[in-house]
Design a protein around this motif. Structure first.
Motif, PDB file in Angstrom:
ATOM      1  N   MET A 138       0.832  -1.208   0.000  1.00 41.54           N
ATOM      2  CA  MET A 138       0.000   0.000   0.000  1.00 41.54           C
ATOM      3  C   MET A 138       0.868   1.260   0.000  1.00 41.54           C
ATOM      4  SD  MET A 138      -2.957  -1.123  -0.397  1.00 41.54           S
ATOM      5  CE  MET A 138      -3.787   0.455  -0.348  1.00 41.54           C
ATOM      6  N   ALA A 139       1.953   1.247   0.766  1.00 41.02           N
ATOM      7  CA  ALA A 139       2.832   2.418   0.825  1.00 41.02           C
ATOM      8  C   ALA A 139       3.473   2.696  -0.530  1.00 41.02           C
ATOM      9  CB  ALA A 139       3.908   2.202   1.883  1.00 41.02           C
ATOM     10  N   PHE A 140       3.989   1.656  -1.177  1.00 40.07           N
ATOM     11  CA  PHE A 140       4.605   1.820  -2.494  1.00 40.07           C
ATOM     12  C   PHE A 140       3.576   2.239  -3.544  1.00 40.07           C
ATOM     13  CE2 PHE A 140       8.207  -0.861  -0.946  1.00 40.07           C
ATOM     14  CZ  PHE A 140       9.230  -0.006  -1.301  1.00 40.07           C
ATOM     15  N   SER A 141       2.424   1.563  -3.570  1.00 40.57           N
ATOM     16  CA  SER A 141       1.436   1.860  -4.604  1.00 40.57           C
ATOM     17  C   SER A 141       0.867   3.265  -4.425  1.00 40.57           C
ATOM     18  CB  SER A 141       0.312   0.819  -4.624  1.00 40.57           C
ATOM     19  OG  SER A 141      -0.442   0.851  -3.452  1.00 40.57           O
ATOM     20  N   ASP A 142       0.589   3.658  -3.167  1.00 43.75           N
ATOM     21  CA  ASP A 142       0.078   5.012  -2.926  1.00 43.75           C
ATOM     22  C   ASP A 142       1.128   6.067  -3.250  1.00 43.75           C
ATOM     23  OD1 ASP A 142      -2.359   3.998  -2.174  1.00 43.75           O
ATOM     24  OD2 ASP A 142      -2.103   4.344  -0.028  1.00 43.75           O
ATOM     25  N   GLY A 143       2.386   5.772  -2.916  1.00 43.70           N
ATOM     26  CA  GLY A 143       3.468   6.706  -3.225  1.00 43.70           C
ATOM     27  C   GLY A 143       3.644   6.911  -4.721  1.00 43.70           C
ATOM     28  N   LEU A 144       3.626   5.819  -5.473  1.00 44.56           N
ATOM     29  CA  LEU A 144       3.759   5.913  -6.935  1.00 44.56           C
ATOM     30  C   LEU A 144       2.568   6.644  -7.562  1.00 44.56           C
ATOM     31  CD1 LEU A 144       5.154   2.341  -7.664  1.00 44.56           C
ATOM     32  CD2 LEU A 144       6.403   4.503  -7.860  1.00 44.56           C
ATOM     33  N   LYS A 145       1.381   6.351  -7.043  1.00 43.51           N
ATOM     34  CA  LYS A 145       0.166   7.000  -7.536  1.00 43.51           C
ATOM     35  C   LYS A 145       0.217   8.501  -7.271  1.00 43.51           C
ATOM     36  CE  LYS A 145      -3.465   5.862  -5.304  1.00 43.51           C
ATOM     37  NZ  LYS A 145      -4.427   4.958  -4.702  1.00 43.51           N
ATOM     38  N   LEU A 146       0.673   8.885  -6.075  1.00 42.47           N
ATOM     39  CA  LEU A 146       0.787  10.298  -5.722  1.00 42.47           C
ATOM     40  C   LEU A 146       1.775  11.013  -6.629  1.00 42.47           C
ATOM     41  CD1 LEU A 146       0.184  12.678  -3.816  1.00 42.47           C
ATOM     42  CD2 LEU A 146       2.005  11.834  -2.332  1.00 42.47           C
ATOM     43  N   ILE A 147       2.931  10.398  -6.860  1.00 42.68           N
ATOM     44  CA  ILE A 147       3.938  11.002  -7.743  1.00 42.68           C
ATOM     45  C   ILE A 147       3.367  11.189  -9.141  1.00 42.68           C
ATOM     46  CG2 ILE A 147       6.146  10.560  -8.912  1.00 42.68           C
ATOM     47  CD1 ILE A 147       7.027   9.173  -6.231  1.00 42.68           C
ATOM     48  N   ALA A 148       2.666  10.176  -9.659  1.00 40.62           N
ATOM     49  CA  ALA A 148       2.078  10.259 -11.007  1.00 40.62           C
ATOM     50  C   ALA A 148       1.045  11.378 -11.091  1.00 40.62           C
ATOM     51  CB  ALA A 148       1.439   8.918 -11.373  1.00 40.62           C
ATOM     52  N   VAL A 149       0.188  11.490 -10.076  1.00 43.16           N
ATOM     53  CA  VAL A 149      -0.846  12.542 -10.066  1.00 43.16           C
ATOM     54  C   VAL A 149      -0.193  13.923 -10.017  1.00 43.16           C
ATOM     55  CG1 VAL A 149      -2.636  13.612  -8.621  1.00 43.16           C
ATOM     56  CG2 VAL A 149      -2.738  11.180  -9.103  1.00 43.16           C
ATOM     57  N   LEU A 150       0.779  14.101  -9.140  1.00 40.50           N
ATOM     58  CA  LEU A 150       1.398  15.421  -8.983  1.00 40.50           C
ATOM     59  C   LEU A 150       2.225  15.826 -10.203  1.00 40.50           C
ATOM     60  CD1 LEU A 150       2.404  15.385  -5.202  1.00 40.50           C
ATOM     61  CD2 LEU A 150       0.346  16.315  -6.280  1.00 40.50           C
ATOM     62  N   LEU A 151       2.920  14.873 -10.816  1.00 39.03           N
ATOM     63  CA  LEU A 151       3.666  15.187 -12.046  1.00 39.03           C
ATOM     64  C   LEU A 151       2.716  15.572 -13.173  1.00 39.03           C
ATOM     65  CD1 LEU A 151       6.472  12.450 -12.084  1.00 39.03           C
ATOM     66  CD2 LEU A 151       6.757  14.920 -11.714  1.00 39.03           C
ATOM     67  N   THR A 152       1.608  14.855 -13.299  1.00 39.69           N
ATOM     68  CA  THR A 152       0.608  15.179 -14.325  1.00 39.69           C
ATOM     69  C   THR A 152       0.004  16.553 -14.059  1.00 39.69           C
ATOM     70  OG1 THR A 152       0.087  12.824 -14.558  1.00 39.69           O
ATOM     71  CG2 THR A 152      -1.512  14.382 -15.460  1.00 39.69           C
TER      72      THR A 152
END
Length: 197
Positions: free
Chosen positions: A34-48
């Motif tokens: 959950m920590a990795f998946s949420d972290g990756l998802k957050l990075i993707a959203v913020l970069l977009t």
């Protein structure tokens, strides 16, 4: 792919830290995933959001959505891809709706609707994350009410676009608590308390 990485890390932890039970190992693996998946998802959203010039609004949407979800509960997508698509839709749908909808007091209307749903259905759990005691349910219910009231009050003191973001994303959180959405997404509530209902 991600599950293989977290499983490998969990196995390394099991080798270096003696006495970890199988149940605890599963909790560690789930927490890492959950920590990795949420972290990756957050990075993707913020970069977009940064690329689209919407970073300020995305930060507010993500923060409010995450805080609300941690206390309100609600549904989860069944797959990682489904989770990413849903999260992007919620965040960027909220941002663009907040720019389009221009009438005053939107926050009052949406927070009233959200408030009713939160009162009726929060906290909403899942089989994978059950609420198994009445004490824990009451604690989450109080915290979810406090978080809801704080968001509502703040929405009066920020610019209209930010107020709209807070109001729309809170409504999305609240709708995701309802039995209809649970049924549509084939999520099931968990815990002993839900079995008694």
């Amino acid at each position: 792919m991600l599950s293989k990485i977290t499983k490998k890390i969990t196995n390394e932890i099991l080798i270096t830290v003696p006495g970890i039970t199988e149940e605890k190992a599963e909790e560690i693996d789930y927490g890492l995933y959950m920590a990795f998946s949420d972290g990756l998802k957050l990075i993707a959203v913020l970069l977009t959001a940064f690329a689209l010039g919407q970073l300020r609004y995305a930060l507010v949407a993500v923060a409010v959505f995450s805080v609300n979800k941690s206390y309100f509960g609600g549904i989860h997508a069944k797959t990682q891809l489904g989770c990413i698509i849903t999260h992007f839709t919620f965040i960027f749908g909220t941002i663009y709706l907040s720019h389009i909808i221009a009438f005053n007091y939107l926050n009052i209307i949406l927070f009233i609707i959200s408030g009713v749903l939160v009162y009726l259905y929060a906290p909403a759990d899942l089989i994978s994350k059950p609420i198994i005691t009445e004490k824990r349910r009451k604690e989450l219910r109080i915290k979810s009410s406090v978080v809801f009231i704080i968001c509502f009050v703040i929405s009066f003191f920020v610019p209209k676009d930010f107020s709209n973001v807070m109001s729309i994303i809170t409504l999305i959180n609240a709708v995701n608590l309802t039995p209809v959405v649970y049924k549509i997404t084939k999520n099931r509530k968990g815990g002993v308390l839900n079995e008694k209902r």
